[in-house]
Design a protein around this motif. Sequence first.
Motif, short mmCIF file in Angstrom:
data_model
loop_
_atom_site.label_atom_id
_atom_site.label_comp_id
_atom_site.label_asym_id
_atom_site.label_seq_id
_atom_site.Cartn_x
_atom_site.Cartn_y
_atom_site.Cartn_z
N ALA A 294 39.60 55.60 57.67
CA ALA A 294 39.28 54.72 56.55
C ALA A 294 40.46 53.84 56.19
CB ALA A 294 38.85 55.55 55.33
N LEU A 295 41.67 54.40 56.21
CA LEU A 295 42.87 53.64 55.89
C LEU A 295 43.09 52.53 56.91
CD1 LEU A 295 45.27 53.44 53.96
CD2 LEU A 295 46.51 55.02 55.45
N SER A 296 42.91 52.85 58.17
CA SER A 296 43.08 51.84 59.22
C SER A 296 42.04 50.75 59.10
CB SER A 296 42.98 52.50 60.61
OG SER A 296 43.95 53.51 60.75
N TRP A 297 40.78 51.13 58.80
CA TRP A 297 39.70 50.15 58.67
C TRP A 297 39.95 49.21 57.50
CZ3 TRP A 297 36.19 47.50 60.83
CH2 TRP A 297 35.16 46.92 60.10
N SER A 298 40.44 49.74 56.38
CA SER A 298 40.73 48.91 55.22
C SER A 298 41.80 47.88 55.54
CB SER A 298 41.18 49.78 54.05
OG SER A 298 40.14 50.65 53.65
N ALA A 299 42.82 48.28 56.29
CA ALA A 299 43.89 47.34 56.65
C ALA A 299 43.36 46.26 57.56
CB ALA A 299 45.02 48.10 57.33
N ALA A 300 42.49 46.63 58.51
CA ALA A 300 41.94 45.62 59.42
C ALA A 300 41.05 44.66 58.68
CB ALA A 300 41.14 46.33 60.53
N LEU A 301 40.27 45.18 57.71
CA LEU A 301 39.33 44.34 56.98
C LEU A 301 40.02 43.26 56.18
CD1 LEU A 301 36.29 44.14 56.51
CD2 LEU A 301 36.56 45.60 54.51
N GLY B 20 12.33 27.56 49.30
CA GLY B 20 13.25 28.50 48.68
C GLY B 20 14.39 28.88 49.61
N VAL B 21 15.16 29.83 49.19
CA VAL B 21 16.27 30.33 50.00
C VAL B 21 16.23 31.85 50.04
CG1 VAL B 21 17.76 28.34 49.56
CG2 VAL B 21 17.88 30.34 48.05
N SER B 22 16.80 32.41 51.09
CA SER B 22 16.92 33.85 51.22
C SER B 22 18.38 34.23 50.93
CB SER B 22 16.53 34.30 52.63
OG SER B 22 16.82 35.67 52.83
N VAL B 23 18.60 35.08 49.92
CA VAL B 23 19.95 35.45 49.50
C VAL B 23 20.13 36.95 49.62
CG1 VAL B 23 21.61 35.47 47.59
CG2 VAL B 23 20.09 33.51 47.89
N ASP B 24 21.33 37.34 50.12
CA ASP B 24 21.66 38.76 50.23
C ASP B 24 23.11 38.95 49.79
OD1 ASP B 24 21.30 41.51 50.95
OD2 ASP B 24 22.46 41.12 52.77
N MET B 25 23.35 39.89 48.87
CA MET B 25 24.69 40.21 48.41
C MET B 25 24.99 41.67 48.69
SD MET B 25 26.51 37.72 46.86
CE MET B 25 27.57 38.62 45.74
N LYS B 26 26.19 41.93 49.23
CA LYS B 26 26.62 43.30 49.49
C LYS B 26 28.07 43.46 49.04
CE LYS B 26 23.72 44.50 53.50
NZ LYS B 26 22.97 43.26 53.67
N GLN B 27 28.44 44.68 48.65
CA GLN B 27 29.82 44.99 48.32
C GLN B 27 30.30 46.05 49.30
OE1 GLN B 27 29.52 45.90 44.07
NE2 GLN B 27 30.39 43.90 43.64
N LEU B 28 31.23 45.66 50.16
CA LEU B 28 31.75 46.53 51.20
C LEU B 28 33.23 46.76 50.96
CD1 LEU B 28 30.12 44.58 54.19
CD2 LEU B 28 29.16 46.54 52.97
N ASN C 185 33.42 41.46 48.99
CA ASN C 185 32.11 41.11 48.47
C ASN C 185 31.49 40.09 49.42
OD1 ASN C 185 32.35 42.35 45.55
ND2 ASN C 185 34.28 41.30 45.99
N ARG C 186 30.35 40.45 50.03
CA ARG C 186 29.74 39.61 51.06
C ARG C 186 28.45 38.99 50.55
NH1 ARG C 186 25.95 39.37 55.09
NH2 ARG C 186 26.62 38.52 57.10
N LEU D 172 29.68 34.24 53.23
CA LEU D 172 30.93 34.19 52.48
C LEU D 172 31.38 35.61 52.17
CD1 LEU D 172 33.11 32.64 50.82
CD2 LEU D 172 31.53 32.74 48.88
N ASN D 173 32.59 35.95 52.63
CA ASN D 173 33.21 37.23 52.31
C ASN D 173 34.44 36.96 51.44
OD1 ASN D 173 31.93 39.42 54.32
ND2 ASN D 173 32.17 37.49 55.43
N VAL D 174 34.51 37.61 50.28
CA VAL D 174 35.61 37.38 49.35
C VAL D 174 36.22 38.71 48.94
CG1 VAL D 174 36.33 36.38 47.16
CG2 VAL D 174 34.49 35.31 48.46
#
Length: 237
Positions: free
Chosen positions: A29-36, A60-68, A72-73, A190-192
């Motif tokens: 998990a620590l390695s993945w967080s650093a890569a991200l 219309g539009v198709s919208v998807d929000m995720k928090q990883l 925030n994607r 968009l990833n922020v």
Amino acid sequence: MAFCNRLKIPDTSTTRPWLRRTLALFFVALSWSAALAHAQEPVRAIKLSEAQKRVITSGGVSVDMKQLDTVNRGEVVGLVKAPISEVWPVITDCGKYEEWRDSIVDTGVVRKESDTVLVCKGTARVPFPASNRHGHFRVTNLPSTVAGIAGFTSAFKYIEGSGNLSDMFGYWLLQPYEGNEEYTVIKYVLNVDIGGWLPDFLVRWASRRVLPDTIHGVRMVVGKNRGEKLKKPTFWE
């Protein structure tokens, strides 16, 4: 991964099995967080359900929000009633984004690094009490073929230390819609990373306004370039 090589992982050969598994998961998990933190999401094909297709073909539009983790994607997909040749110049002109994206100001081109790479700037206006976010972004504009469909891709990446973001990256993908050259389907990702998860009110704001407005704004510019007088941010009606 170089980061992993610098980690001093303790010898777990004499440790209880459950503890060894826990330690292994921790370091993964620590390695993945650093890569991200320094990631760039690969361009993926536009995949829509039949329900989503009905939404976008009705305007219309198709919208998807995720928090990883801390990232925030957001993803939005929509149609523009115009060929790619009319839509692509709007996407690549990052210096004029503030003219059609209400949430962004102070946009401009900092420098041109090559025929396909620009460094752009901008400030994202964020509702109170959160603070605005600004920075410089390296943008790569290229023809692309994704899932066997020819189109164009504009990928962007925050330049570390140029503003007050931890990270930001994503892309635009433009393709003809289901073989119809007169319609362009746009996928904007968009990833922020602002150093933590977005509060719920900011997630709702991004889902209901910021992401849909990227599609509506492109429609307005294309319509204006065609000499159409638009009263609303869409010309589907």
